[in-house]
Every structure is written in structure tokens, then in C-alpha cells.
Design an enzyme around this catalytic site. Structure first.
Site, mmCIF file in Angstrom:
data_model
loop_
_atom_site.group_PDB
_atom_site.id
_atom_site.type_symbol
_atom_site.label_atom_id
_atom_site.label_comp_id
_atom_site.label_asym_id
_atom_site.label_seq_id
_atom_site.Cartn_x
_atom_site.Cartn_y
_atom_site.Cartn_z
ATOM 1 N N SER A 42 0.830 -1.192 0.000
ATOM 2 C CA SER A 42 0.000 0.000 0.000
ATOM 3 C C SER A 42 0.873 1.254 0.000
ATOM 4 O O SER A 42 1.864 1.319 0.730
ATOM 5 C CB SER A 42 -0.885 -0.014 1.248
ATOM 6 O OG SER A 42 -1.509 1.231 1.392
ATOM 7 N N VAL A 45 0.035 2.970 3.660
ATOM 8 C CA VAL A 45 0.454 2.434 4.970
ATOM 9 C C VAL A 45 1.977 2.269 4.958
ATOM 10 O O VAL A 45 2.515 1.450 4.228
ATOM 11 C CB VAL A 45 -0.201 1.053 5.247
ATOM 12 C CG1 VAL A 45 0.174 0.556 6.634
ATOM 13 C CG2 VAL A 45 -1.704 1.120 5.058
ATOM 14 N N ALA A 53 19.074 -4.619 13.366
ATOM 15 C CA ALA A 53 20.157 -5.522 13.781
ATOM 16 C C ALA A 53 19.790 -6.935 13.361
ATOM 17 O O ALA A 53 18.655 -7.375 13.558
ATOM 18 C CB ALA A 53 20.342 -5.461 15.294
ATOM 19 N N LYS A 81 28.152 -6.626 12.575
ATOM 20 C CA LYS A 81 27.742 -6.904 13.954
ATOM 21 C C LYS A 81 28.345 -8.253 14.351
ATOM 22 O O LYS A 81 28.127 -9.246 13.664
ATOM 23 C CB LYS A 81 26.210 -6.967 14.033
ATOM 24 C CG LYS A 81 25.713 -7.476 15.364
ATOM 25 C CD LYS A 81 24.203 -7.559 15.413
ATOM 26 C CE LYS A 81 23.768 -8.288 16.678
ATOM 27 N NZ LYS A 81 22.323 -8.548 16.700
ATOM 28 N N PRO A 100 28.626 -13.113 21.889
ATOM 29 C CA PRO A 100 29.200 -13.013 20.540
ATOM 30 C C PRO A 100 28.704 -14.138 19.645
ATOM 31 O O PRO A 100 28.194 -15.147 20.128
ATOM 32 C CB PRO A 100 30.701 -13.184 20.805
ATOM 33 C CG PRO A 100 30.778 -14.039 22.023
ATOM 34 C CD PRO A 100 29.532 -13.755 22.842
ATOM 35 N N VAL A 185 -4.995 -2.831 -0.559
ATOM 36 C CA VAL A 185 -5.986 -3.915 -0.570
ATOM 37 C C VAL A 185 -7.192 -3.486 0.270
ATOM 38 O O VAL A 185 -7.044 -3.114 1.442
ATOM 39 C CB VAL A 185 -5.377 -5.226 -0.011
ATOM 40 C CG1 VAL A 185 -6.455 -6.291 0.175
ATOM 41 C CG2 VAL A 185 -4.264 -5.723 -0.923
ATOM 42 N N LEU A 337 5.676 -9.540 10.967
ATOM 43 C CA LEU A 337 4.925 -9.119 12.152
ATOM 44 C C LEU A 337 3.487 -9.645 12.143
ATOM 45 O O LEU A 337 2.870 -9.764 13.198
ATOM 46 C CB LEU A 337 4.933 -7.590 12.253
ATOM 47 C CG LEU A 337 6.340 -6.958 12.364
ATOM 48 C CD1 LEU A 337 6.270 -5.440 12.237
ATOM 49 C CD2 LEU A 337 7.025 -7.356 13.666
ATOM 50 N N GLY A 349 13.505 -10.462 14.959
ATOM 51 C CA GLY A 349 12.343 -10.172 14.115
ATOM 52 C C GLY A 349 12.563 -10.628 12.689
ATOM 53 O O GLY A 349 11.772 -11.410 12.130
HETATM 54 C C1 LIG Z 1 10.530 -1.693 18.121
HETATM 55 C C2 LIG Z 1 10.962 -2.762 17.170
HETATM 56 C C3 LIG Z 1 12.312 -3.008 16.972
HETATM 57 C C4 LIG Z 1 12.731 -4.020 16.110
HETATM 58 N N1 LIG Z 1 14.056 -4.277 15.964
HETATM 59 C C5 LIG Z 1 14.450 -5.337 15.219
HETATM 60 C C6 LIG Z 1 15.817 -5.671 15.085
HETATM 61 O O1 LIG Z 1 16.711 -5.006 15.603
HETATM 62 N N2 LIG Z 1 16.137 -6.741 14.335
HETATM 63 C C7 LIG Z 1 15.195 -7.491 13.704
HETATM 64 O O2 LIG Z 1 15.542 -8.473 13.057
HETATM 65 N N3 LIG Z 1 13.891 -7.174 13.778
HETATM 66 C C8 LIG Z 1 13.496 -6.134 14.516
HETATM 67 N N4 LIG Z 1 12.178 -5.804 14.576
HETATM 68 C C9 LIG Z 1 11.223 -6.530 13.741
HETATM 69 C C10 LIG Z 1 11.236 -5.983 12.330
HETATM 70 O O3 LIG Z 1 11.012 -4.592 12.352
HETATM 71 C C11 LIG Z 1 10.180 -6.663 11.483
HETATM 72 O O4 LIG Z 1 10.288 -8.039 11.636
HETATM 73 C C12 LIG Z 1 10.374 -6.324 10.029
HETATM 74 O O5 LIG Z 1 10.475 -4.960 9.829
HETATM 75 C C13 LIG Z 1 9.264 -6.885 9.178
HETATM 76 O O6 LIG Z 1 8.128 -6.098 9.228
HETATM 77 P P1 LIG Z 1 6.945 -6.470 8.257
HETATM 78 O O7 LIG Z 1 7.465 -6.476 6.860
HETATM 79 O O8 LIG Z 1 6.303 -7.715 8.748
HETATM 80 O O9 LIG Z 1 5.889 -5.298 8.472
HETATM 81 P P2 LIG Z 1 5.882 -3.765 7.984
HETATM 82 O O10 LIG Z 1 7.223 -3.185 7.812
HETATM 83 O O11 LIG Z 1 4.954 -3.084 8.927
HETATM 84 O O12 LIG Z 1 5.217 -3.811 6.543
HETATM 85 C C14 LIG Z 1 3.828 -3.940 6.370
HETATM 86 C C15 LIG Z 1 3.519 -3.773 4.890
HETATM 87 O O13 LIG Z 1 2.152 -4.088 4.691
HETATM 88 C C16 LIG Z 1 1.606 -3.134 3.811
HETATM 89 N N5 LIG Z 1 0.148 -3.050 4.010
HETATM 90 C C17 LIG Z 1 -0.515 -2.844 5.165
HETATM 91 N N6 LIG Z 1 -1.855 -2.772 4.911
HETATM 92 C C18 LIG Z 1 -1.997 -2.947 3.561
HETATM 93 C C19 LIG Z 1 -3.106 -2.972 2.674
HETATM 94 N N7 LIG Z 1 -4.372 -2.790 3.101
HETATM 95 N N8 LIG Z 1 -2.872 -3.166 1.360
HETATM 96 C C20 LIG Z 1 -1.613 -3.358 0.884
HETATM 97 N N9 LIG Z 1 -0.540 -3.337 1.681
HETATM 98 C C21 LIG Z 1 -0.726 -3.139 2.990
HETATM 99 C C22 LIG Z 1 2.323 -1.839 4.151
HETATM 100 O O14 LIG Z 1 2.230 -0.905 3.089
HETATM 101 C C23 LIG Z 1 3.742 -2.371 4.341
HETATM 102 O O15 LIG Z 1 4.385 -2.454 3.089
HETATM 103 C C24 LIG Z 1 11.755 -4.776 15.402
HETATM 104 C C25 LIG Z 1 10.400 -4.491 15.563
HETATM 105 C C26 LIG Z 1 9.997 -3.515 16.453
HETATM 106 C C27 LIG Z 1 8.533 -3.255 16.624
#
Ligand SMILES: Cc1cc2nc3c(=O)[nH]c(=O)nc-3n(C[C@H](O)[C@H](O)[C@H](O)COP(=O)(O)OP(=O)(O)OC[C@H]3O[C@@H](n4cnc5c(N)ncnc54)[C@H](O)[C@@H]3O)c2cc1C
Length: 535
Positions: A42, A45, A53, A81, A100, A185, A337, A349
Site C-alpha cells: 500500500s 500504509v 540488527a 555486527k 558473541p 488492498v 509481524l 524479528g
Molecule cells: C521496536 C521494534 C524493533 C525491532 N528491531 C528489530 C531488530 O533489531 N532486528 C530485527 O531483526 N527485527 C526487529 N524488529 C522486527 C522488524 O522490524 C520486522 O520483523 C520487520 O520490519 C518486518 O516487518 P513487516 O514487513 O512484517 O511489516 P511492515 O514493515 O509493517 O510492513 C507492512 C507492509 O504491509 C503493507 N500493508 C498494510 N496494509 C496494507 C493494505 N491494506 N494493502 C496493501 N498493503 C498493505 C504496508 O504498506 C507495508 O508495506 C523490530 C520491531 C519492532 C517493533
């Protein structure tokens, strides 16, 4: 012959693009094309924008995708790292220890812990079995500049810019045939058998597929909002639920070094990550909103970093800790997530996204009968989730801190998982060793050992796949585990901890062959030569 399956990935964050690029490489090789991959993200969003990391499993993902390491590191602002340095987790008196990635082993490997336990502990445990804590403290790169003069063997991962990581994988995936839609979507169509048939979009498109991957982040548009698969909440054991994040650009403040490790410093109601990238440091105060509101957390973060952080922008990132009851249900699998999350203390993550993707590639369906494959994949993901949960839970449960309400709360018995409690109780009788982690279970095997005898109702087990006894020893002995028991077992007459010969050899060689981390980044990746600015 297999018909190519149409996969639609919904969501274009790190997990969506990692799935697109990995599956495309793993499933489509030469004349064999098992998947026709599309991704829709999207424009309305934004991505979550954290996840900086990584752990060494990222190297496998990048190798399968087929990236050029230098191009990758340059494109995503990467640094090396080699460890996580934990500060103030035990007593809040400035103490620290490393976890480590590298540990040297010998034939007597399982004895190293026992040997150290009987010693006077005058050298931290990990420094007796790995050169990496000291190499990190010396600020050295894990790689030498001259490939013909290799350094000691050191495992590493990367610190990366999360947004640039997703952009980089977008470029790679689309150049190799992944179809990309930027569209929102709005609606999901179902088949009569409970499978997803298609998604409809804001611009009026209807996109069909055989298999749908939900990478929509915490929104979990397909797996939860449409299919109703429940989220299993694990916040009872990990209390943190939001982060205040901030970037400190080197142009603004640069100490003259780029640390080759992540730092996790415990604060009043959680901990702060310090992740050095190539042009900035990323900080995030992971805390429990029950014990500290975002405003106070922001103030504490600024004061922790110093006066130069006063005017830098902060962002609040709420999160929830838990996992999908079944990540794979019908013809939909949730990755990233949308599937699970554990707070980022051990940078897991992206690992959980990569694991789900690798598992899907390994269990990729050849027909429309997904049930057995989904059973196994869900079982593996659940086991690994709880393996990680226990491990992270342990960092909190072993603290001696009682200086704030938060630390008193995490020290309460009900904040420890039953599995972890069982492990710790056992390890008080026999310290951890290799064979403590094992499990094999397949569908169709007798379930007599389960209470209902139906399906797989066993408790998840820790297979020690990500962290075995060796990592447990790093944390346990870093946190002074068994100190009282050892007093009873060994009394006062203790010897100096023996250090492996290979570790000493590596430490002698390292400064001669390994450049400082920032020098490596400048010379091979074009990092700017920032003048030191402290204050
Ligand atoms: C505070 C925090 C710290 C973190 N630190 C680490 C770290 O150090 N190391 C690590 O490995 N992981 C870390 N993570 C986890 C990591 O950020 C996520 O695992 C990773 O970014 C994957 O996110 P994602 O792609 O699942 O979701 P998102 O990045 O949220 O992507 C969601 C996607 O869905 C799309 N979307 C949503 N609704 C719609 C819709 N209706 N139609 C079409 N598209 C849509 C959005 O446009 C976006 O492209 C951390 C998470 C948090 C919360």
C-alpha cells in the site's frame, strides 16, 4: 510436471520483500519455475521502519537470493555486527558481558563451562572460549582488508537501514521477474472451501492467486482480519510493549568509532538498543508502557544519550509480543509481524521472517493438499518461537536489579515461562550441555502422550536450533548463574579460568590483520570521513 503456483505477497516491508526475493531464487531455478510471484504494497500504509540488527542467518538468505556483498552493504548502509554487549542487566553498576556469534570449541567443548564454573571467574566466561568479546572491545572489523591475509575465523551479521533493506530487495526482486503493485488492498474474496480466492484493491484491480502470504505487519489483514486466526499473546513473560526510537547522525555527533556490535543497555523500565550504521547510530528505548509512559521514556532516552540528543526527533513504535496460533492456515501463510513478534533484545524479528520464508520454500506444495505441510511448518515455527521466548525471557529473569518497579516485576516467579523454569532448575543440578536440546515429531506419529490424543497438542519444545547450550552459557554465566551453587560445590579454593589456546592465538593475530571497523567501512564501502564531534 508441477504447474507453477501463483503467489501473492500482501505487504512490502522487510518481510514481504525478503519473501519475494528468497522464494523467487529458491523456487525458480533454471528451467524449473515453481512459483509466479507478485507483491502488492500500500502507498498509504508505511513500513514499520525498524529492524536494523540482524543475526548470522541473514547471510544464508542473502546467499540464496544471490547478492553481491559489497553492493548489499553499500546499498543498505550496513556495518558489521559480531556480538550483543549487555550493559547493566545484572546489578546496574556498569557491568557488562558479550553474547558473541563466534565461539571456539575443542574436543572437550562441553567441559568449558564446567571448567569455568570451578574457577575464580576472574575472566568473563565468553572471553575464555571466544576472542570476539575482546575483538569487539578493540573495535576491529571481523574481516581483513586483504582477502589473501584472512583474519581469525569470526562469524558476523549486519546492522542495516531497515527501509533501504526493503528498497534494495525490491530492486532485486523486480529485476528478476517479481510483479510489483503499489495499491491498497480493500477487500478479500473467499472460495467456498475457506481458501482465499483474490484480493481487491483501491484502484479497482482484482488479483487472484493460489497461495497468499500475509506480510501486512501488525495489521494482519488476511490471516486475522479475514481468516480469523487467533494471536497468542505472550506479554505475560515479556512486559515491554513499545519503543521510543531516535537516530543520531554522525554529522551531528560522532565519537570517532563505529562499534562492531549492538549494545543493549538496561534502563529504568526496559533497555536501549544502540545500533551503529554507516552514517548514523540508531537508538531505541524498548520499555513497558505500564511502568513508563512514552513522554518519560523519551526524556530518559535523551538523558541517557547526552545533551547532543536534546533536539533530535523521536518516534514511538508500539508493538505486541506473541504469535499466530497457526501461521499457515488454508492457502495463507503469515510472515513477519503478521505472524509473530518477540521484542528485539536478540534481534530475532527478521530472523523469524526469514525462518518462515525458508520453511515455506522447503515445504512448498506440489498440489493443493496443504494440510500436512502446514502442520509441520506451524510446528517448527511454534517450537522456534518458544525457543526464542525462553531465551529472551531468561535475560530478564536472572537480573538482581530491584531498583525500579519494572525490575522488581520482571523478577517475580510468574514472569518466567514454565519451560525456562524447568531448564534453570535442571541446570542447577547439571550445568547446560549439548544434549539438553532435542525433539523430532511428525504428523501421523502416535499422539498417546498428548492429553486429548488429537492432533499435536504437545507443548512446544526447544530444539536448541538457534541457541544451544553455548549461547545459554554466554547469558547464564554473563548473569552470574550458579554463583551460589559453585560456592557450595567448589568452596573458596579456585584457580584462574583457563583460556583456550586458539583464543589467545586469535587475539595476538587480530590487531595485526584486522583493521578498525570504521577504517574497513571507509576503505571498502565509501563511508564518509566524519570528524569526531563529541558533546
Ligand atoms: C521496536 C521494534 C524493533 C525491532 N528491531 C528489530 C531488530 O533489531 N532486528 C530485527 O531483526 N527485527 C526487529 N524488529 C522486527 C522488524 O522490524 C520486522 O520483523 C520487520 O520490519 C518486518 O516487518 P513487516 O514487513 O512484517 O511489516 P511492515 O514493515 O509493517 O510492513 C507492512 C507492509 O504491509 C503493507 N500493508 C498494510 N496494509 C496494507 C493494505 N491494506 N494493502 C496493501 N498493503 C498493505 C504496508 O504498506 C507495508 O508495506 C523490530 C520491531 C519492532 C517493533
Amino acid at each position: 510436471m508441477d504447474r507453477s503456483k501463483r503467489i501473492l505477497i500482501v505487504g512490502g516491508g522487510s518481510s514481504g520483500w525478503m519473501a519475494a526475493s528468497y522464494l523467487n531464487a529458491a523456487l525458480n531455478q533454471g528451467s524449473i519455475r515453481r512459483a509466479e510471484i507478485s507483491l502488492i504494497e500500500s502507498g498509504d500504509v508505511p513500513r514499520i521502519g525498524v529492524g536494523e540488527a540482524t543475526i548470522p542467518s541473514i547471510l544464508h538468505v542473502l546467499a540464496v537470493i544471490g547478492v553481491d556483498n559489497t553492493e548489499f552493504m553499500t546499498s543498505v548502509d550496513a556495518t558489521f555486527k559480531q556480538s550483543i554487549r549487555y550493559v547493566n542487566w545484572l546489578d546496574n553498576k556498569g557491568e557488562y558481558y558479550h553474547h558473541p556469534f563466534t565461539r571456539y570449541t575443542t574436543q572437550h567443548q562441553t567441559l568449558a563451562g564446567e571448567l569455568w564454573l570451578g574457577s575464580d571467574r576472574s575472566i568473563p566466561f565468553m572471553e575464555t572460549v571466544s576472542p570476539q568479546p575482546i575483538i569487539c572491545e578493540m573495535g576491529l572489523s571481523p574481516l581483513s582488508l586483504d582477502p589473501d591475509v584472512p583474519g581469525p575465523h569470526l562469524k558476523y551479521a549486519y546492522h542495516i537501514n531497515a527501509l533501504k533493506f526493503a528498497d534494495y530487495l525490491t530492486k532485486i526482486s523486480t529485476s528478476r521477474g517479481v510483479t510489483h503493485y503499489v495499491d491498497h488492498v480493500t477487500d478479500i474474496e473467499m472460495e467456498e472451501n475457506g481458501n482465499i480466492a483474490a484480493v481487491n484493491t483501491k484502484s479497482g484491480k482484482r488479483i487472484e492467486a493460489d497461495l497468499f502470504i500475509d506480510c501486512t505487519g501488525f495489521a494482519a489483514l488476511l490471516i486475522e482480519k479475514k481468516l480469523g486466526v487467533k494471536w497468542v499473546d505472550c506479554s505475560q513473560w515479556l512486559l515491554c510493549d513499545q519503543a521510543v526510537t531516535m537516530h543520531v547522525p554522525y554529522e551531528h555527533h560522532y565519537t570517532g568509532q563505529v562499534r562492531p556490535y549492538t549494545t543493549a543497555s538496561a534502563l529504568s523500565s526496559g533497555w536501549v538498543w544502540d545500533i551503529p550504521l554507516r552514517s548514523t547510530r540508531s537508538l531505541g528505548y524498548v520499555h513497558s508502557s505500564v511502568f513508563l509512559d512514552a513522554e518519560k521514556a523519551e526524556r530518559e532516552l535523551r538523558s541517557f544519550e547526552g545533551s547532543h540528543a536534546e533536539n533530535l526527533d523521536c518516534r514511538i513504535v508500539p508493538f505486541k509480543v506473541g504469535h499466530r496460533e497457526k501461521a499457515w492456515y488454508k492457502n495463507c501463510i503469515a510472515i513477519g509481524l503478521a505472524g509473530s513478534f518477540i521484542e528485539p533484545l536478540e534481534s530475532t524479528g527478521l530472523y523469524l521472517s526469514d525462518l518462515a520464508t525458508v520453511m515455506l520454500a522447503e515445504h512448498f506444495p506440489r498440489d493443493n493438499n496443504y494440510e500436512s505441510l502446514a502442520f509441520r511448518v506451524n510446528r517448527i515455527l511454534n517450537n522456534r518461537y518458544y525457543e526464542i521466548l525462553d531465551f529472551i525471557n531468561m535475560h530478564y529473569c536472572l537480573t538482581r536489579r530491584t531498583d525500579t518497579e519494572f525490575w522488581r516485576e520482571v523478577g517475580r516467579a510468574e514472569r518466567m515461562t514454565d519451560r525456562l523454569k524447568a531448564k534453570l532448575d535442571y541446570w542447577r543440578i547439571k550445568p547446560p550441555s549439548r544434549s539438553d536440546f532435542e525433539d523430532q515429531y511428525f504428523p501421523g506419529m502416535p499422539t498417546a502422550m498428548t492429553p486429548t490424543g488429537v492432533g499435536d497438542t504437545r507443548a512446544p519444545v526447544d530444539t536448541g536450533t538457534l541457541w544451544d547450550y553455548s549461547s545459554y552459557e554466554a547469558i547464564l554465566y554473563g548473569m552470574d548463574f550458579l554463583a551460589d551453587e559453585c560456592q557450595a560445590w567448589y568452596g573458596d579454593k579456585r584457580y584462574q579460568p583457563p583460556i583456550y589456546g586458539k583464543v589467545l592465538e586469535a587475539l595476538q593475530r587480530a590487531p595485526k590483520v584486522l583493521p578498525r571497523h570504521e577504517a574497513f567501512l571507509r576503505m571498502t564501502l565509501g563511508m564518509a570521513d566524519y570528524p569526531s564531534k563529541i558533546g
